[in-house]
Motif scaffolding. Structure first.
Motif, PDB file in Angstrom:
ATOM      1  N   ILE A 223      35.453  42.995  22.456  1.00 56.89           N
ATOM      2  CA  ILE A 223      34.981  41.610  22.365  1.00 56.89           C
ATOM      3  C   ILE A 223      33.505  41.517  22.747  1.00 56.89           C
ATOM      4  CG2 ILE A 223      35.323  39.261  23.235  1.00 56.89           C
ATOM      5  CD1 ILE A 223      37.614  40.211  21.485  1.00 56.89           C
ATOM      6  N   ALA A 224      33.169  42.161  23.871  1.00 56.84           N
ATOM      7  CA  ALA A 224      31.779  42.112  24.338  1.00 56.84           C
ATOM      8  C   ALA A 224      30.839  42.700  23.289  1.00 56.84           C
ATOM      9  CB  ALA A 224      31.655  42.866  25.661  1.00 56.84           C
ATOM     10  N   ASP A 225      31.226  43.824  22.684  1.00 52.01           N
ATOM     11  CA  ASP A 225      30.382  44.457  21.665  1.00 52.01           C
ATOM     12  C   ASP A 225      30.200  43.572  20.437  1.00 52.01           C
ATOM     13  OD1 ASP A 225      30.222  46.542  23.365  1.00 52.01           O
ATOM     14  OD2 ASP A 225      30.809  48.086  21.897  1.00 52.01           O
ATOM     15  N   LEU A 226      31.307  42.962  20.004  1.00 51.92           N
ATOM     16  CA  LEU A 226      31.228  42.090  18.835  1.00 51.92           C
ATOM     17  C   LEU A 226      30.311  40.899  19.108  1.00 51.92           C
ATOM     18  CD1 LEU A 226      34.803  41.936  17.304  1.00 51.92           C
ATOM     19  CD2 LEU A 226      32.686  42.487  16.113  1.00 51.92           C
ATOM     20  N   LYS A 227      30.421  40.359  20.316  1.00 50.47           N
ATOM     21  CA  LYS A 227      29.598  39.202  20.652  1.00 50.47           C
ATOM     22  C   LYS A 227      28.116  39.598  20.668  1.00 50.47           C
ATOM     23  CE  LYS A 227      32.788  35.979  22.659  1.00 50.47           C
ATOM     24  NZ  LYS A 227      33.617  35.695  23.840  1.00 50.47           N
ATOM     25  N   LYS A 228      27.848  40.814  21.153  1.00 49.73           N
ATOM     26  CA  LYS A 228      26.459  41.302  21.187  1.00 49.73           C
ATOM     27  C   LYS A 228      25.925  41.451  19.760  1.00 49.73           C
ATOM     28  CE  LYS A 228      26.568  44.339  24.734  1.00 49.73           C
ATOM     29  NZ  LYS A 228      26.709  45.794  24.925  1.00 49.73           N
ATOM     30  N   LEU A 229      26.759  41.956  18.879  1.00 47.81           N
ATOM     31  CA  LEU A 229      26.360  42.152  17.482  1.00 47.81           C
ATOM     32  C   LEU A 229      26.056  40.803  16.834  1.00 47.81           C
ATOM     33  CD1 LEU A 229      28.874  44.890  16.315  1.00 47.81           C
ATOM     34  CD2 LEU A 229      26.398  45.102  16.374  1.00 47.81           C
TER      35      LEU A 229
ATOM     36  N   GLU B 284      39.406  55.442  21.369  1.00 44.10           N
ATOM     37  CA  GLU B 284      38.071  55.138  20.843  1.00 44.10           C
ATOM     38  C   GLU B 284      38.245  54.558  19.449  1.00 44.10           C
ATOM     39  OE1 GLU B 284      34.671  57.601  22.002  1.00 44.10           O
ATOM     40  OE2 GLU B 284      35.355  55.997  23.337  1.00 44.10           O
ATOM     41  N   TRP B 285      38.030  53.276  19.311  1.00 47.27           N
ATOM     42  CA  TRP B 285      38.221  52.648  18.008  1.00 47.27           C
ATOM     43  C   TRP B 285      36.939  52.717  17.200  1.00 47.27           C
ATOM     44  CZ3 TRP B 285      41.031  47.461  19.658  1.00 47.27           C
ATOM     45  CH2 TRP B 285      42.258  47.794  20.280  1.00 47.27           C
ATOM     46  N   THR B 286      37.082  52.573  15.879  1.00 51.91           N
ATOM     47  CA  THR B 286      35.889  52.598  15.025  1.00 51.91           C
ATOM     48  C   THR B 286      35.617  51.192  14.499  1.00 51.91           C
ATOM     49  OG1 THR B 286      36.441  54.847  14.362  1.00 51.91           O
ATOM     50  CG2 THR B 286      34.828  53.665  12.993  1.00 51.91           C
ATOM     51  N   LEU B 287      34.366  50.741  14.712  1.00 54.11           N
ATOM     52  CA  LEU B 287      33.957  49.423  14.207  1.00 54.11           C
ATOM     53  C   LEU B 287      32.855  49.640  13.182  1.00 54.11           C
ATOM     54  CD1 LEU B 287      34.403  46.348  14.667  1.00 54.11           C
ATOM     55  CD2 LEU B 287      32.456  46.439  16.237  1.00 54.11           C
ATOM     56  N   LYS B 288      33.134  49.207  11.959  1.00 55.38           N
ATOM     57  CA  LYS B 288      32.174  49.435  10.878  1.00 55.38           C
ATOM     58  C   LYS B 288      31.521  48.115  10.484  1.00 55.38           C
ATOM     59  CE  LYS B 288      32.043  51.365   6.193  1.00 55.38           C
ATOM     60  NZ  LYS B 288      31.856  52.797   5.945  1.00 55.38           N
ATOM     61  N   THR B 289      30.178  48.110  10.458  1.00 55.81           N
ATOM     62  CA  THR B 289      29.447  46.930   9.990  1.00 55.81           C
ATOM     63  C   THR B 289      29.341  47.038   8.484  1.00 55.81           C
ATOM     64  OG1 THR B 289      28.171  46.967  12.033  1.00 55.81           O
ATOM     65  CG2 THR B 289      27.323  45.599  10.265  1.00 55.81           C
ATOM     66  N   LEU B 290      29.897  46.057   7.776  1.00 53.21           N
ATOM     67  CA  LEU B 290      30.058  46.259   6.341  1.00 53.21           C
ATOM     68  C   LEU B 290      28.782  46.117   5.524  1.00 53.21           C
ATOM     69  CD1 LEU B 290      33.591  44.712   6.177  1.00 53.21           C
ATOM     70  CD2 LEU B 290      33.021  47.069   5.612  1.00 53.21           C
ATOM     71  N   VAL B 291      27.820  45.298   5.969  1.00 52.97           N
ATOM     72  CA  VAL B 291      26.592  45.163   5.149  1.00 52.97           C
ATOM     73  C   VAL B 291      25.832  46.477   5.044  1.00 52.97           C
ATOM     74  CG1 VAL B 291      25.935  42.739   5.140  1.00 52.97           C
ATOM     75  CG2 VAL B 291      25.452  44.093   7.178  1.00 52.97           C
ATOM     76  N   ASP B 292      25.724  47.220   6.170  1.00 52.09           N
ATOM     77  CA  ASP B 292      24.906  48.439   6.105  1.00 52.09           C
ATOM     78  C   ASP B 292      25.716  49.726   6.273  1.00 52.09           C
ATOM     79  OD1 ASP B 292      25.584  48.320   8.748  1.00 52.09           O
ATOM     80  OD2 ASP B 292      23.560  47.922   9.498  1.00 52.09           O
ATOM     81  N   GLY B 293      27.021  49.589   6.459  1.00 50.05           N
ATOM     82  CA  GLY B 293      27.871  50.766   6.528  1.00 50.05           C
ATOM     83  C   GLY B 293      27.793  51.554   7.831  1.00 50.05           C
ATOM     84  N   THR B 294      27.045  51.055   8.813  1.00 46.84           N
ATOM     85  CA  THR B 294      26.955  51.778  10.085  1.00 46.84           C
ATOM     86  C   THR B 294      28.275  51.679  10.847  1.00 46.84           C
ATOM     87  OG1 THR B 294      26.064  49.836  11.177  1.00 46.84           O
ATOM     88  CG2 THR B 294      24.468  51.450  10.363  1.00 46.84           C
ATOM     89  N   GLN B 295      28.563  52.729  11.618  1.00 42.69           N
ATOM     90  CA  GLN B 295      29.802  52.741  12.398  1.00 42.69           C
ATOM     91  C   GLN B 295      29.480  52.984  13.855  1.00 42.69           C
ATOM     92  OE1 GLN B 295      32.968  54.363   9.147  1.00 42.69           O
ATOM     93  NE2 GLN B 295      32.686  55.550  10.978  1.00 42.69           N
ATOM     94  N   ARG B 296      30.317  52.466  14.718  1.00 43.31           N
ATOM     95  CA  ARG B 296      30.186  52.794  16.143  1.00 43.31           C
ATOM     96  C   ARG B 296      31.570  52.903  16.742  1.00 43.31           C
ATOM     97  NH1 ARG B 296      26.399  48.648  17.781  1.00 43.31           N
ATOM     98  NH2 ARG B 296      26.101  48.422  15.532  1.00 43.31           N
ATOM     99  N   LYS B 297      31.652  53.598  17.864  1.00 43.50           N
ATOM    100  CA  LYS B 297      32.914  53.717  18.581  1.00 43.50           C
ATOM    101  C   LYS B 297      32.970  52.608  19.633  1.00 43.50           C
ATOM    102  CE  LYS B 297      34.657  57.411  16.698  1.00 43.50           C
ATOM    103  NZ  LYS B 297      35.923  57.284  15.962  1.00 43.50           N
TER     104      LYS B 297
END
Ligand code: ATP
Ligand code: MG
Length: 429
Positions: free
Chosen positions: A423-429, A403-416
Motif C-alpha cells: 500500500i505504501a509503495d503504491l501510494k508513493k507511486l 516478494e511480490w512483483t508490481l509492474k507499471t504498465l505504461v513503461d513496463g518497469t517492474q519492482r519487488k
C-alpha cells in the motif's frame, strides 16, 4: 400460439422507449461529478435535499402548473391507478415541493425553508438534441419568509456559483420581471389588444396564444414574427410601483454579488405560477435548446395548493443539457480505469490474490481480480485493455518468497514489493 410465433416473440429485441436513454459508465462519471458539486454548493448556501415522489395526483400538476399550459394539456404521462384515481408522472418538481411544504407543516420551521432536489422528470415532447421525454433536473426552492429582493439575487447566485464550479462555458443569465396579480393582467390585456391588430401576420401558434396565453407569443422564435414582436408594448413599462421597485432592487443585489446579467423583456416563463422575477440561463454547445436553467418567483403557489400565503422562488436546471454542454467543451472526465490488475496463477496464489485485493480495495484502490486463472501474458494483455495502471503479479515464486512483483504498465518497469509495503509503495507511486 404456434411454435414459430413463440420463436419470433423470443427473438424480439427491446429498445429504450423513444425519448428515454441509458446513461453508460463513461457518461455517469460526469453526471456524478455534477450532482456531487450540486450537493456541495447548495449546502454552502444552506439548502437541504428533499426527495419527492415521481408520481402525484394529476390534479396537483393541473392546479399548480396550469391546465392551459402545454405541459399539462398535452405532455403529461397520465394514467388511471387501480383505485381509479388519476395520477401523472411528474413533469417538474416545484408543485411536489410545495405540496410537501404544506403536508409537513414546514411553515412552522424557521423561514425561509430552502430545499433542493434532483431526479427525472417526464414530458411527452418531440425528442431531439437536448430534449427528452425522461430528462433530469436539479432544482431548488426557497419557501416562506419575505420576498426581499436579496433572496431573488441569492437564488440566482447559487446557480451561477454551481455553474462556475463546473466551469460551464458561455454562461449567459437573462432576467426580467413579469409583474404581479395587480399589474400583469392589465399588461396582458394591452398585449392582447395589440396582438389582435397584427393577428393576420402571425403564425398559427401565436394566433392561438392571443386567446390562451398572449405572454407566450413573446417567446416565439419564428423569424417572421420577430419584427412584429419588437414593436409590442413591453412589460417593464407597465409594472406597478411595487414590482418596478422590486425589480430594480433585484438588479442592485445582483450587482452587489458580482453576478453579470442581461435584461430580456421577452423572457416569460412557460408555467402559470410565476410572478415578478423570472430568469433563464443559457450555455454554449447546445444548439437551439440552449436553456440550461429556468427560474423565478411564484408567491401565490403554496396558497393555490391549499397552504397559507407563502412567498416562493426557485429554479430548475436541465441536467441533460448541462452535461451536454460540459461534454461539448471537453470537460468530460476520462473514464476511470482500474488501478491494479491482479495477475495470479496457481492455487496458492489464488488465496494470496484474494487477500491482496481486499487490502487494496480497503485502501481505496480500484482492483480487478480475474475470477479464473490466466496465463501471465494473457492477464497482462487484459490489464492493458482495461486501462489498469499496475499489474500485481502473483505466482508460485512470489507466494513462497513473499516478494511480490508490481509492474507499471505504461513503461513496463517492474519492482519487488512485500505484502506489508504494497500500500505504501503504491501510494508513493
Ligand atoms: P424549454 O423552453 O427548453 O422547453 P422549459 O421552459 O420547458 O424549457 P422548464 O420547465 O423551465 O423549461 O425547465 C427548466 C429546464 O429544464 C430547462 O431550462 C431545460 O434545461 C430543462 N428541460 C425542460 N424540458 C426538457 C426536456 N424535455 N428535455 C431536457 N431538458 C429539459
Ligand atoms: Mg418546454
Amino acid at each position: 400460439m404456434s411454435e414459430g410465433a413463440v420463436k419470433k416473440e423470443e427473438r424480439r429485441k427491446f429498445q429504450a422507449i423513444k425519448g428515454t436513454r441509458d446513461l453508460l459508465p463513461q457518461e455517469t462519471a460526469l453526471w456524478n461529478r455534477a450532482e456531487q458539486t450540486a450537493h456541495e454548493v447548495f449546502a454552502t448556501f444552506g439548502f437541504g435535499e428533499i426527495r419527492v415522489p415521481i408520481f402525484e395526483p394529476t390534479e396537483l400538476f393541473a392546479r399548480a402548473v396550469g391546465g392551459e399550459t402545454d405541459i399539462v394539456s398535452k405532455e403529461m404521462y397520465t394514467f388511471e391507478d387501480r383505485d381509479e384515481t388519476s395520477v401523472s408522472l411528474r413533469p417538474e418538481a416545484t408543485a411536489s415541493v410545495c405540496r410537501a411544504y404544506i403536508e409537513h407543516g414546514m411553515q412552522q420551521l424557521p423561514q425561509p425553508v430552502k430545499l433542493y432536489y434532483m431526479g427525472p422528470m417526464f414530458r411527452r415532447e418531440r425528442p431531439q438534441k437536448g430534449r427528452y421525454r425522461q430528462f433530469y433536473q436539479i432544482g431548488a426552492e426557497v419557501l416562506g419568509g419575505t420576498d426581499a429582493p436579496a433572496i431573488d439575487a441569492e437564488v440566482i447566485e447559487v446557480v451561477m456559483t454551481f455553474f462556475e464550479k463546473l466551469e460551464l462555458q458561455g454562461v449567459q443569465l437573462s432576467v426580467n420581471s413579469i409583474g404581479c396579480r395587480e399589474c400583469r393582467p392589465k399588461y396582458v390585456e394591452l398585449l392582447r389588444a395589440e396582438l389582435l391588430k397584427v393577428k393576420d401576420s402571425l403564425g398559427p401558434d401565436s394566433q392561438r396564444r392571443i386567446d390562451t396565453n398572449p405572454l407566450r407569443v413573446l417567446d416565439s422564435k419564428l423569424e417572421s414574427e420577430q419584427a412584429i414582436i419588437a414593436k409590442l408594448p413591453r412589460i417593464g413599462d407597465h409594472l406597478c410601483k411595487e414590482c418596478a421597485d422590486h425589480y430594480a432592487a433585484v438588479k442592485r443585489e445582483l450587482d452587489l454579488r458580482g453576478v453579470k446579467y442581461r435584461e430580456n423583456w421577452r423572457l416569460v416563463r412557460g408555467l402559470d405560477y410565476y410572478m415578478r422575477t423570472t430568469f433563464e440561463i443559457t450555455a454554449q454547445g447546445l444548439g437551439s435548446q440552449d436553456a440550461v436553467c429556468g427560474g423565478g418567483r411564484y408567491d401565490g403557489l403554496v396558497e393555490l395548493l391549499g397552504g397559507p400565503p407563502t412567498k416562493g422562488l426557485g429554479f430548475a436546471i436541465g441536467e441533460d443539457r448541462l452535461i451536454l454542454s460540459l461534454q461539448e467543451s471537453g470537460k468530460a472526465p476520462v473514464a476511470q480505469g482500474r488501478d491494479v490488475y491482479i495477475a495470479w496463477m496457481g492455487e496458492s496464489a489464488r488465496a494470496t490474490a484474494i487477500r491482496a485485493a481486499k487490502t487494496l480495495r480497503n485502501a481505496g484502490f480500484g482492483v480487478e481480480l480475474p475470477p479464473v486463472e490466466q496465463k501471465f501474458g494473457k492477464a497482462l494483455g487484459q490489464a492493458d485493455k482495461l486501462g489498469a495502471k499496475y499489474a500485481l503479479i502473483l505466482g508460485d515464486n512470489e507466494v513462497t518468497s513473499g516478494e511480490w512483483t508490481l509492474k507499471t504498465l505504461v513503461d513496463g518497469t517492474q519492482r519487488k514489493v512485500t505484502e506489508q509495503q504494497l500500500i505504501a509503495d503504491l501510494k508513493k507511486l
